[in-house]
Design an enzyme around this catalytic site. Structure first.
Site, mmCIF file in Angstrom:
data_model
loop_
_atom_site.group_PDB
_atom_site.id
_atom_site.type_symbol
_atom_site.label_atom_id
_atom_site.label_comp_id
_atom_site.label_asym_id
_atom_site.label_seq_id
_atom_site.Cartn_x
_atom_site.Cartn_y
_atom_site.Cartn_z
ATOM 1 N N ALA A 66 0.860 -1.178 0.000
ATOM 2 C CA ALA A 66 0.000 0.000 0.000
ATOM 3 C C ALA A 66 0.898 1.230 0.000
ATOM 4 O O ALA A 66 2.036 1.173 0.480
ATOM 5 C CB ALA A 66 -0.887 -0.008 1.234
ATOM 6 N N GLU A 134 4.392 -5.134 7.301
ATOM 7 C CA GLU A 134 3.590 -4.118 7.995
ATOM 8 C C GLU A 134 3.986 -3.958 9.458
ATOM 9 O O GLU A 134 3.930 -2.873 10.010
ATOM 10 C CB GLU A 134 2.093 -4.468 7.897
ATOM 11 C CG GLU A 134 1.481 -4.229 6.522
ATOM 12 C CD GLU A 134 1.606 -5.413 5.578
ATOM 13 O OE1 GLU A 134 2.389 -6.357 5.872
ATOM 14 O OE2 GLU A 134 0.926 -5.406 4.537
HETATM 15 N N1 CAA Z 1 4.548 3.266 -0.599
HETATM 16 C C1 CAA Z 1 4.951 4.444 -1.117
HETATM 17 N N2 CAA Z 1 6.162 4.622 -1.727
HETATM 18 C C2 CAA Z 1 6.964 3.542 -1.791
HETATM 19 C C3 CAA Z 1 6.603 2.284 -1.254
HETATM 20 C C4 CAA Z 1 5.323 2.159 -0.641
HETATM 21 N N3 CAA Z 1 4.883 1.007 -0.137
HETATM 22 N N4 CAA Z 1 7.634 1.426 -1.459
HETATM 23 C C5 CAA Z 1 8.605 2.124 -2.093
HETATM 24 N N5 CAA Z 1 8.208 3.408 -2.299
HETATM 25 C C6 CAA Z 1 8.951 4.489 -2.950
HETATM 26 C C7 CAA Z 1 10.063 5.024 -2.047
HETATM 27 O O1 CAA Z 1 9.552 5.962 -1.126
HETATM 28 C C8 CAA Z 1 10.998 5.634 -3.071
HETATM 29 O O2 CAA Z 1 10.480 6.875 -3.457
HETATM 30 P P1 CAA Z 1 11.489 8.153 -3.679
HETATM 31 O O3 CAA Z 1 12.394 7.710 -4.800
HETATM 32 O O4 CAA Z 1 10.561 9.264 -4.047
HETATM 33 O O5 CAA Z 1 12.200 8.326 -2.381
HETATM 34 C C9 CAA Z 1 10.868 4.687 -4.281
HETATM 35 O O6 CAA Z 1 9.627 3.986 -4.098
HETATM 36 C C10 CAA Z 1 11.983 3.664 -4.344
HETATM 37 O O7 CAA Z 1 12.020 2.979 -3.098
HETATM 38 P P2 CAA Z 1 13.382 2.873 -2.216
HETATM 39 O O8 CAA Z 1 14.262 4.043 -2.460
HETATM 40 O O9 CAA Z 1 12.968 2.593 -0.817
HETATM 41 O O10 CAA Z 1 14.032 1.574 -2.906
HETATM 42 P P3 CAA Z 1 14.989 0.508 -2.198
HETATM 43 O O11 CAA Z 1 15.507 -0.347 -3.306
HETATM 44 O O12 CAA Z 1 15.967 1.170 -1.308
HETATM 45 O O13 CAA Z 1 14.014 -0.386 -1.264
HETATM 46 C C11 CAA Z 1 11.995 -1.609 -0.750
HETATM 47 C C12 CAA Z 1 12.980 -1.142 -1.847
HETATM 48 C C13 CAA Z 1 12.710 -2.631 0.155
HETATM 49 C C14 CAA Z 1 10.842 -2.285 -1.443
HETATM 50 C C15 CAA Z 1 11.551 -0.401 0.085
HETATM 51 O O14 CAA Z 1 11.077 0.607 -0.811
HETATM 52 C C16 CAA Z 1 10.434 -0.695 1.051
HETATM 53 O O15 CAA Z 1 10.684 -1.255 2.116
HETATM 54 N N6 CAA Z 1 9.189 -0.299 0.719
HETATM 55 C C17 CAA Z 1 8.061 -0.398 1.609
HETATM 56 C C18 CAA Z 1 7.548 -1.820 1.720
HETATM 57 C C19 CAA Z 1 6.409 -1.916 2.709
HETATM 58 O O16 CAA Z 1 6.569 -1.638 3.893
HETATM 59 N N7 CAA Z 1 5.220 -2.346 2.241
HETATM 60 C C20 CAA Z 1 4.057 -2.487 3.067
HETATM 61 C C21 CAA Z 1 3.191 -1.269 2.931
HETATM 62 S S1 CAA Z 1 1.814 -1.279 4.063
HETATM 63 C C22 CAA Z 1 0.683 -2.310 3.383
HETATM 64 O O17 CAA Z 1 0.863 -2.837 2.307
HETATM 65 C C23 CAA Z 1 -0.572 -2.491 4.178
HETATM 66 C C24 CAA Z 1 -1.538 -3.450 3.581
HETATM 67 O O18 CAA Z 1 -1.617 -4.602 3.917
HETATM 68 C C25 CAA Z 1 -2.471 -3.002 2.601
#
Ligand code: CAA
Length: 263
Positions: A66, A134
């Protein structure tokens, strides 16, 4: 509907939805979920579509969850509405009469893993990473992850993934039964396409009956499930496809399925 957050294509009876927010690793925001839901309605109403494939744009992610930038500001009521929107879209995906295959080409985290879990099965590239992270955000999965993951991989494995938030690489995901097949990144879409075409060539009535029997029966007791299967099996015999399939076998030729019930 004009799509801005997904790409929707149809070729030879195979529909493909590509999550298309690569700058945010295809994170699911409210607009994307609306478009997904609309595309699923279009697919459900189109009898010529036999199989759906879901994948992510870019090289890095299927869906990274999300959209945290939206989610961070939610109060509990907004969280509930967003969760309900996501669950409704994923329930619609799971309930599609046709088979849906997730082609996971990178990160499938949070809502991304939950999206893949709502498909009928998953093929993944070697670099794919699955997880429900999460817990590290101080929340829990909200798009069905606490329910679909334990049903697929078992309660204890699901608890370990959800309590630790650790990512599981594609090879391990295959070992625990989350992923059906792991492919080289450049071969993923070709492998998915081969399987999609194989399925698309089968009789539509039987495909729908098989999916419905499995999905409806799996959460019942064996006797009830076998009853569901029996009704679906009998209904198949009313199809032109059943007459064609059995006749083609006896005549030693390939069947040509039309997907129709007899008049
Ligand atoms: N939401 C919004 N933006 C996101 C995102 C997310 N879930 N995941 C990645 N992005 C964005 C980052 O903010 C970044 O944006 P900017 O370039 O503007 O800073 C871009 O995508 C690239 O991401 P990273 O720089 O973080 O890339 P990375 O290679 O260093 O890491 C990753 C990759 C491990 C996937 C890391 O981005 C990450 O941990 N993302 C979040 C994953 C997460 O926690 N997902 C769960 C969300 S909550 C949910 O899903 C609830 C539900 O059940 C519905």
């Amino acid at each position: 509907m004009a799509y801005e957050n997904i790409i929707y294509t149809v070729e030879e009876g195979i529909a493909t939805i590509t999550f298309n927010r690569p700058k945010a690793l295809n994170a699911l925001n409210a607009d994307l979920l609306k478009e997904l839901s609309a595309a699923l309605d279009v697919i459900a109403a189109d009898e010529d579509i036999r199989v759906l494939v879901l994948t992510g744009a870019g090289q890095k992610a299927f869906v990274a969850g999300a959209d945290i930038s939206e989610l961070a500001a939610f109060n509990p009521l907004q969280a509930k509405l967003f969760g309900r929107q996501g669950q409704a879209a994923l329930n619609k995906l799971q309930a599609l009469a046709i088979p849906a295959i997730a082609a996971v080409n990178g990160y499938a985290l949070g809502g991304g893993s939950e999206m893949a879990l709502a498909c009928d099965f998953i093929y993944a590239s070697e670099n794919a990473m699955f997880g429900l992270p999460e817990i590290s955000l101080g929340i829990i999965p909200g798009f069905g992850g606490t329910q679909r993951l334990p049903r697929l991989v078992g309660i204890n494995k699901a608890k370990e993934m959800i309590f630790t938030g650790k990512m599981v690489p594609a090879a391990e995901a295959a070992e625990i039964g989350l992923v059906n097949r792991v492919c080289a990144p450049e071969a993923l879409m070709e492998e998915v396409s081969k399987t999609a075409k194989l399925i698309a060539a089968k009789g539509r009535v039987a495909l729908r009956a098989a999916k419905q029997a499995i999905n409806s029966g799996i959460h019942t007791d064996l006797t009830t499930g076998c009853g569901i299967e029996l009704d679906a099996f009998a209904l198949c015999m009313a199809s032109e496809d059943a007459k064609e399939g059995t006749a083609a076998f006896l005549e030693k030729r390939k069947p040509v399925f039309k997907g129709r019930l007899s008049h």
